[in-house]
Scaffold this motif. Sequence first.
Motif, short mmCIF file in Angstrom:
data_model
loop_
_atom_site.label_atom_id
_atom_site.label_comp_id
_atom_site.label_asym_id
_atom_site.label_seq_id
_atom_site.Cartn_x
_atom_site.Cartn_y
_atom_site.Cartn_z
N PHE A 31 0.83 -1.20 0.00
CA PHE A 31 0.00 0.00 0.00
C PHE A 31 0.87 1.26 0.00
CE2 PHE A 31 -3.00 2.99 2.26
CZ PHE A 31 -3.88 3.11 1.21
N ILE A 32 1.97 1.23 0.74
CA ILE A 32 2.88 2.38 0.75
C ILE A 32 3.50 2.57 -0.63
CG2 ILE A 32 5.05 3.27 1.69
CD1 ILE A 32 4.32 1.93 4.34
N ILE A 33 3.89 1.48 -1.29
CA ILE A 33 4.44 1.58 -2.64
C ILE A 33 3.42 2.23 -3.58
CG2 ILE A 33 5.19 0.25 -4.65
CD1 ILE A 33 6.41 -1.77 -2.74
N ILE A 34 2.16 1.80 -3.48
CA ILE A 34 1.14 2.35 -4.36
C ILE A 34 0.89 3.82 -4.04
CG2 ILE A 34 -1.28 2.16 -5.07
CD1 ILE A 34 -1.11 -0.83 -4.51
N GLN A 35 0.92 4.19 -2.76
CA GLN A 35 0.78 5.60 -2.40
C GLN A 35 1.88 6.44 -3.04
OE1 GLN A 35 -0.07 6.64 1.82
NE2 GLN A 35 -0.17 4.45 2.15
N LEU A 36 3.11 5.96 -2.95
CA LEU A 36 4.23 6.68 -3.55
C LEU A 36 4.06 6.76 -5.07
CD1 LEU A 36 7.07 5.13 -1.39
CD2 LEU A 36 6.47 7.57 -1.44
N GLY A 37 3.59 5.67 -5.67
CA GLY A 37 3.38 5.67 -7.11
C GLY A 37 2.33 6.66 -7.56
N GLU A 38 1.24 6.75 -6.81
CA GLU A 38 0.19 7.73 -7.14
C GLU A 38 0.70 9.15 -6.96
OE1 GLU A 38 -3.37 9.34 -8.39
OE2 GLU A 38 -2.61 7.29 -8.57
N THR A 39 1.57 9.37 -5.97
CA THR A 39 2.17 10.69 -5.78
C THR A 39 3.04 11.05 -6.97
OG1 THR A 39 2.19 10.27 -3.40
CG2 THR A 39 3.46 12.15 -4.18
N VAL A 40 3.78 10.07 -7.51
CA VAL A 40 4.58 10.30 -8.71
C VAL A 40 3.68 10.74 -9.87
CG1 VAL A 40 5.98 9.17 -10.48
CG2 VAL A 40 6.45 8.73 -8.07
N LEU A 41 2.53 10.09 -10.02
CA LEU A 41 1.61 10.47 -11.11
C LEU A 41 1.10 11.90 -10.93
CD1 LEU A 41 -0.51 7.20 -11.47
CD2 LEU A 41 1.34 8.02 -12.95
N THR A 42 0.77 12.26 -9.69
CA THR A 42 0.28 13.62 -9.43
C THR A 42 1.35 14.65 -9.77
OG1 THR A 42 -1.14 12.79 -7.66
CG2 THR A 42 -0.65 15.15 -7.66
N ILE A 43 2.58 14.39 -9.37
CA ILE A 43 3.68 15.33 -9.65
C ILE A 43 4.00 15.32 -11.13
CG2 ILE A 43 6.12 15.76 -9.22
CD1 ILE A 43 5.63 14.72 -6.36
N GLY A 44 3.90 14.16 -11.78
CA GLY A 44 4.14 14.10 -13.22
C GLY A 44 3.15 14.97 -13.99
N THR A 45 1.91 15.00 -13.52
CA THR A 45 0.90 15.86 -14.15
C THR A 45 1.29 17.33 -14.02
OG1 THR A 45 -0.83 14.25 -13.64
CG2 THR A 45 -1.54 16.49 -14.14
N ALA A 46 1.85 17.70 -12.86
CA ALA A 46 2.30 19.08 -12.67
C ALA A 46 3.46 19.41 -13.62
CB ALA A 46 2.72 19.29 -11.22
N ILE A 47 4.39 18.46 -13.80
CA ILE A 47 5.50 18.69 -14.72
C ILE A 47 4.98 18.84 -16.15
CG2 ILE A 47 7.58 17.64 -15.71
CD1 ILE A 47 8.02 16.27 -13.01
N SER A 48 3.99 18.02 -16.52
CA SER A 48 3.42 18.09 -17.87
C SER A 48 2.78 19.44 -18.15
CB SER A 48 2.39 16.97 -18.04
OG SER A 48 1.73 17.07 -19.28
N GLY A 49 2.17 20.04 -17.13
CA GLY A 49 1.48 21.30 -17.33
C GLY A 49 2.36 22.52 -17.20
N ALA A 50 3.64 22.35 -16.82
CA ALA A 50 4.55 23.48 -16.64
C ALA A 50 5.37 23.70 -17.90
CB ALA A 50 5.47 23.22 -15.46
#
Length: 387
Positions: free
Chosen positions: A202-221
């Motif tokens: 579950f911790i691995i998946i939490q970290l993975g979802e955080t990566v996706l959220t931050i990746g979306t921010a990088i995509s929009g910058a």
Amino acid sequence: MSRAPWQAPRRSVAPLELFFDLVFVFAIGQLAEHLHHELSWRGAAETAVMLVAVLSVWALTSFDATFLDVERPRTRWLVLAVMGLGLFMNAQIPHAFTNRPWAFAIPLVVILLLVDITAAMTAPTPVLRHHYRRVSAWAAPSVPLWLIGAAVDDGPRLVWWAAAAAVDMTGVWLAHPLPRDRLSSRDLAFDAEHMVERIRLFIIIQLGETVLTIGTAISGAPAEAATVVAGLGVFVALVCLCASYFQGGEDILARHVAATPDKLLPVRHAVSGQYPTLAGLVALAVGAELAISHPTGHGSATVGLLLFGGPVLYVITQAWWYYTSTGQAWGARLLACLAFTVAGITAVWLPPLVSVLVLDAVLLALVAVLKRVHQRVLAAMPAATRP
């Protein structure tokens, strides 16, 4: 009360359980979106209330899947029902405090009642059925508070839902005690090793979802040098947060659970720790979005609080668990939290990009220290065995 003769089967984490986790980790992006759009103390309180609701459902259902055996058809149908309701509930997070309170509250209430009543009726031992009757008793005040909150206006809704969330979280933390009727962990046969692996994944998946959220921010910058460096810096921070636990820390948890006579207690503590852990990752994700969007802008208290406060919650939760369980491997984490606090204060005067680099420096030093600390602790512990 004597220990039940029935013994919980030991088994691997089922694919259905991982599928279930994905539905609830989806909430990380939703919670981060809500906090990003409502960047205020009230917005933070609303995010915290919904985070507690999401994780309370995850915790209760995860324990059910372990106690009731997810391989049983009835339990599998229960998990699938919670998944469907939970997916709809988590999708409403950005709208729960505006125009869709019922769309969030009704699935939540149905899940709480469904999980509690099903477990109280179908648990395999009298001790476990008695425990789940206590869980149902805790839902008695919680459910009306969620419903009243959905019925009132946006302003007072936070008060009602905060009270409901407090009841749910306290119940999970304290194992739903009643007057003169508390859970004795040793009375319950429990596949602790299964839940240890469940928490790890579950911790691995939490970290993975955080990566996706931050990746979306990088995509929009904008694709500029400062943005690239800020994005890479945030990625390094996430890698370090991952390594702070998975560089031997998960082995300490597994060996401690295997060696302790009360296997349920440390697992309960680890599950309780998911509340601040997830809150820390949500805060870090929003702070990272702000830093990536304006890496060379002016520093602010908001960026400092989110960018460094998130890791404080994540790391101090680990320190608390290691202190209460093994009594080791917590000092370095507390020192890192002190460094995060100082850096968060200075972030008011630093460009966000510099704050990200400072965050990386503290986390890299922490990981280097923890590698040696974990090795020393593991060398002094008996090797974990699984019959």
